[in-house]
Scaffold this motif. Structure first.
Motif, PDB file in Angstrom:
ATOM      1  N   ALA A  44       0.833  -1.208   0.000  1.00  0.00           N
ATOM      2  CA  ALA A  44       0.000   0.000   0.000  1.00  0.00           C
ATOM      3  C   ALA A  44       0.867   1.257   0.000  1.00  0.00           C
ATOM      4  O   ALA A  44       0.578   2.218  -0.719  1.00  0.00           O
ATOM      5  CB  ALA A  44      -0.929  -0.017   1.212  1.00  0.00           C
ATOM      6  N   LEU A  45       1.939   1.245   0.792  1.00  0.00           N
ATOM      7  CA  LEU A  45       2.817   2.423   0.842  1.00  0.00           C
ATOM      8  C   LEU A  45       3.443   2.682  -0.524  1.00  0.00           C
ATOM      9  O   LEU A  45       3.476   3.812  -1.003  1.00  0.00           O
ATOM     10  CB  LEU A  45       3.909   2.224   1.902  1.00  0.00           C
ATOM     11  CG  LEU A  45       3.424   2.270   3.361  1.00  0.00           C
ATOM     12  CD1 LEU A  45       4.553   1.881   4.314  1.00  0.00           C
ATOM     13  CD2 LEU A  45       2.887   3.664   3.711  1.00  0.00           C
ATOM     14  N   GLY A  53      11.658   6.320  -1.255  1.00  0.00           N
ATOM     15  CA  GLY A  53      12.024   7.530  -0.513  1.00  0.00           C
ATOM     16  C   GLY A  53      11.466   8.813  -1.106  1.00  0.00           C
ATOM     17  O   GLY A  53      11.756   9.899  -0.633  1.00  0.00           O
ATOM     18  N   GLY A  54      10.645   8.674  -2.172  1.00  0.00           N
ATOM     19  CA  GLY A  54      10.125   9.860  -2.846  1.00  0.00           C
ATOM     20  C   GLY A  54       8.878  10.406  -2.174  1.00  0.00           C
ATOM     21  O   GLY A  54       8.447   9.914  -1.130  1.00  0.00           O
ATOM     22  N   GLU A  55       8.318  11.421  -2.815  1.00  0.00           N
ATOM     23  CA  GLU A  55       7.097  12.025  -2.270  1.00  0.00           C
ATOM     24  C   GLU A  55       5.942  11.027  -2.288  1.00  0.00           C
ATOM     25  O   GLU A  55       5.929  10.101  -3.085  1.00  0.00           O
ATOM     26  CB  GLU A  55       6.679  13.193  -3.167  1.00  0.00           C
ATOM     27  CG  GLU A  55       7.319  14.508  -2.838  1.00  0.00           C
ATOM     28  CD  GLU A  55       6.865  15.519  -3.872  1.00  0.00           C
ATOM     29  OE1 GLU A  55       5.676  15.891  -3.832  1.00  0.00           O
ATOM     30  OE2 GLU A  55       7.672  15.888  -4.738  1.00  0.00           O
ATOM     31  N   ARG A  56       4.959  11.299  -1.460  1.00  0.00           N
ATOM     32  CA  ARG A  56       3.791  10.425  -1.417  1.00  0.00           C
ATOM     33  C   ARG A  56       2.542  11.181  -1.840  1.00  0.00           C
ATOM     34  O   ARG A  56       2.441  12.393  -1.656  1.00  0.00           O
ATOM     35  CB  ARG A  56       3.577   9.898   0.003  1.00  0.00           C
ATOM     36  CG  ARG A  56       4.535   8.797   0.395  1.00  0.00           C
ATOM     37  CD  ARG A  56       4.159   8.234   1.754  1.00  0.00           C
ATOM     38  NE  ARG A  56       2.833   7.623   1.717  1.00  0.00           N
ATOM     39  CZ  ARG A  56       2.007   7.580   2.756  1.00  0.00           C
ATOM     40  NH1 ARG A  56       2.342   8.122   3.906  1.00  0.00           N
ATOM     41  NH2 ARG A  56       0.823   7.000   2.641  1.00  0.00           N
ATOM     42  N   MET A  80       6.091   2.531   9.986  1.00  0.00           N
ATOM     43  CA  MET A  80       6.560   2.236   8.622  1.00  0.00           C
ATOM     44  C   MET A  80       6.120   3.334   7.655  1.00  0.00           C
ATOM     45  O   MET A  80       6.746   3.543   6.623  1.00  0.00           O
ATOM     46  CB  MET A  80       5.985   0.896   8.137  1.00  0.00           C
ATOM     47  CG  MET A  80       6.697  -0.346   8.651  1.00  0.00           C
ATOM     48  SD  MET A  80       5.784  -1.874   8.200  1.00  0.00           S
ATOM     49  CE  MET A  80       6.072  -1.964   6.420  1.00  0.00           C
ATOM     50  N   GLY A  81       4.984   3.986   7.976  1.00  0.00           N
ATOM     51  CA  GLY A  81       4.536   5.064   7.095  1.00  0.00           C
ATOM     52  C   GLY A  81       3.036   5.144   6.876  1.00  0.00           C
ATOM     53  O   GLY A  81       2.557   6.094   6.243  1.00  0.00           O
ATOM     54  N   ALA A  82       2.282   4.160   7.382  1.00  0.00           N
ATOM     55  CA  ALA A  82       0.830   4.236   7.229  1.00  0.00           C
ATOM     56  C   ALA A  82       0.323   5.492   7.940  1.00  0.00           C
ATOM     57  O   ALA A  82       0.958   5.989   8.868  1.00  0.00           O
ATOM     58  CB  ALA A  82       0.167   2.991   7.797  1.00  0.00           C
ATOM     59  N   ASP A  83      -0.829   6.034   7.466  1.00  0.00           N
ATOM     60  CA  ASP A  83      -1.238   7.365   7.905  1.00  0.00           C
ATOM     61  C   ASP A  83      -2.076   7.383   9.174  1.00  0.00           C
ATOM     62  O   ASP A  83      -1.937   8.259   9.997  1.00  0.00           O
ATOM     63  CB  ASP A  83      -1.987   8.053   6.765  1.00  0.00           C
ATOM     64  CG  ASP A  83      -1.072   8.230   5.560  1.00  0.00           C
ATOM     65  OD1 ASP A  83      -0.190   9.106   5.623  1.00  0.00           O
ATOM     66  OD2 ASP A  83      -1.198   7.466   4.588  1.00  0.00           O
TER      67      ASP A  83
END
Lengths: 273, 320
Positions: A44-45, A53-56, A80-83
């Motif tokens: 998903a990320l 490592g780029g923009e999301r 990890m990066g989930a919102d």
């Protein structure tokens, strides 16, 4: 792009299972995130990233069912990066696949994601049902056991490859859809959103670790606690666990000293050559 | 109670051997349910396959239509669910192949029926035994709904033999088939001259200790000498030494051959889950502490580099 990812905790699979009164005893278990759910979060990320490592662009929402303690495992996935996360109260030790799928359906109807990404199975129950049940209940297309996924530039469909017994199957599905991921989805070039990442984009093999920055950020992210009853889901189980026991132990084997002895035993004792 | 519907996967001409264990499970379940065993075959241009299915079942319902050509869950699951309803069947079973695992739960959702996955035993009309926790717990479950759905672990049920007399074949209309926009694009089949992993009498598996794909060639020699199938651990598949469909384990294929030879495989729990049911297990590993030796009937502590060529030579010797 809004992606819903389901996650659950499982006892560490490397630890020896304990049994008590005809049931698996998880009271002393050390808990971790089901490995396939970590792969689902990684998938998903990547679908919301322009490259490593780029923009999301887009949102990854976690959902789990269990006691408050599950917040710990969710916090790791937020790192990890989930919102954000949604934690629905429930006894994750007794829910059957159908109850989980019905609960997730209610969450999907409230959150209206474009895509649901799930692990193909949990490594405790090993049922491999929830993604398919959820897709069936929603009347959405499904793609199970993904080895790869490319989201079309217009965001309206996905082309996937699936691990099947005979090899690899390619399938195309419109969104919204439910997908479940298999082991190879965490390969360097297995996942890409064509609207964001160029064909050349690649990530590290394996799911990412939480960075220190990620861990700090995760502390501020929301985990919304929701009472299961408030979802209005019919919570009757369809499958009941009656009894659990360890499998019979294999008879202790022998070590042989040489290839000659091995072949002789396979030939005359085991009679398999 | 009613009929037991069994979903059979087929080629154009015949029932796939991977579906024959589901027929055996269906027969066992039919003893409890009291009704006939009805085979359901789905596809396009499958009249030959339907005739073949009739050799095993009391009756065959065939859904043969261009729109059903490809094995996608969006179209096949409603066909199965509708067939069960129309038959008044009280059970639906299929082998736990990749297609069975994909389609059956979706059919269960459409039937609002409880499903037991990957069953290894039938204990009653609605009770089944199934492995959980990578085979480290055997769990008995009871399905509480009027219709029961179960996927069948192929290695735990015998391949069904044809019945004394063939059943009738009845063509059924699938009605309006809606793929929900999903489409099958292609199948990239792994070509192999060897028997199917799940059906082979002998399986030779290599682990990450084999180091390179090139090194698997010597395991292929051993495999072919024994007329077996080649397998691998998840570590070897993850490292890209072999295609993923060779993977044996909790998340790969489950095998139970007469002879399983594990070479340079340490024996992670998830690998053991896929091969512990083998009749005779041989482990060859240079590490005497490797967990694989705990399940091996015969263990040899050795480098594969020396042991495998010697093993090939020795087997040739006893055969000559």
């Amino acid at each position: 792009l809004k992606i819903l990812v389901s996650c659950k905790r499982v006892p560490n699979p490397e630890q020896k299972l304990k049994f008590n009164s005809g049931a698996v005893d998880v009271s002393g278990a050390s808990w971790q995130v089901n490995p396939f759910d970590e792969y689902a979060v990684e998938t998903a990320l990547r679908l919301t990233e322009k490259g490593k490592g780029g923009e999301r662009s887009g949102e990854v929402v976690l959902v789990s069912i269990g006691p408050k303690d599950v917040g710990q495992q969710m916090r790791g996935l937020l790192a990890m990066g989930a919102d954000r996360g949604i934690l629905i109260s429930g006894d994750d030790g007794t829910l059957d696949s159908d109850q989980v799928a019905r609960t997730l359906r209610a969450v999907v109807e409230a959150e209206k994601p474009d895509l649901v990404v799930m692990g193909k199975q949990s490594v405790d129950g090993d049922s491999n049902q929830v993604g398919q049940l959820l897709a069936g209940y929603l009347g959405w297309p499904q793609a199970t056991f993904l080895a790869s996924i490319v989201l079309a530039a217009d965001g309206k469909s996905a082309t996937v490859t699936r691990e099947v017994d005979a090899g690899v199957e390619e399938k195309k599905i419109p969104l919204p859809a439910v997908v479940t991921v298999d082991l190879r989805i965490i390969g360097k070039k297995a996942v890409r959103n064509a609207a964001l990442a160029p064909d050349s984009a690649e990530w590290e093999d394996n799911q990412r670790y939480a960075s220190l920055k990620g861990i700090m950020a995760a502390k501020k992210k929301e985990i919304k606690e929701v009472a299961a009853a408030s979802l209005g889901v019919n919570a009757q189980p369809l499958v009941k666990t009656l009894h659990q026991e360890p499998p019979p132990a294999r008879k202790a084997g022998v070590k042989v000293a040489s290839v000659e002895e091995l072949v002789a035993k396979l030939h005359t004792e085991a009679k398999v050559l | 109670m009613g009929a037991v519907a069994v979903f059979l996967e087929t080629t154009d001409k015949s029932v796939r051997s991977t579906s024959l264990p589901a027929l055996t499970a269906a027969r066992e379940l039919a003893k409890h349910h009291g009704g006939p065993v009805v085979a359901i075959v789905v596809g396009n241009g499958i009249s030959g396959a339907a005739q073949d299915a009739a050799r095993y079942a009391d009756k065959v319902w065939t859904f043969d239509a261009p729109a059903l050509k490809d094995p996608i869950a969006e179209t096949w699951a409603p066909v199965l669910a509708n067939a069960v309803k129309k038959l008044g069947a009280t059970a639906l079973v299929a082998s736990a192949t990749s297609t069975g695992k994909d389609v059956l739960p979706r059919a269960a959702a459409l039937l609002e029926a409880g499903m037991a996955s990957d069953i290894t035993g039938v204990k009653g009309p609605k009770t089944f035994r199934r492995p959980t926790y990578a085979g480290n717990a055997l769990t008995d479950v009871e399905v509480l709904t009027p219709i029961v759905v179960a996927s069948v672990r192929q290695t735990e049920f015998a391949q069904a033999a044809p019945a004394a007399s063939a059943g009738a074949v009845e063509a059924q209309d699938a009605g309006n088939v809606d793929p929900l926009g999903a489409s099958f694009v292609s199948l990239h089949a792994t070509k192999s001259v060897r028997p199917e992993l799940t059906e082979a009498q002998v399986v030779v598996s290599g682990g990450r200790g084999m180091k390179t794909s090139e090194n698997f060639k010597i395991l292929e020699q051993l495999t072919d000498l024994l007329g077996g199938a080649l397998g691998a651990s998840r570590a070897a598949a993850d490292a890209g030494l072999v295609p993923n469909d060779l993977q044996v384990g909790q998340t790969g294929k489950v095998v139970a051959p007469k002879l399983y030879i594990a070479v340079a495989i340490s024996g992670a729990i998830q690998h053991l889950a896929g091969m512990k049911g083998s009749k005779v297990i041989v482990a060859i590993n240079k590490d005497p502490e490797a967990p694989i030796f705990q399940v091996a009937d015969y263990g040899l502590v050795a480098n594969w580099e020396q042991a495998i060529p010697a093993l090939i030579a020795e087997i040739k010797k006893i055969r000559s």
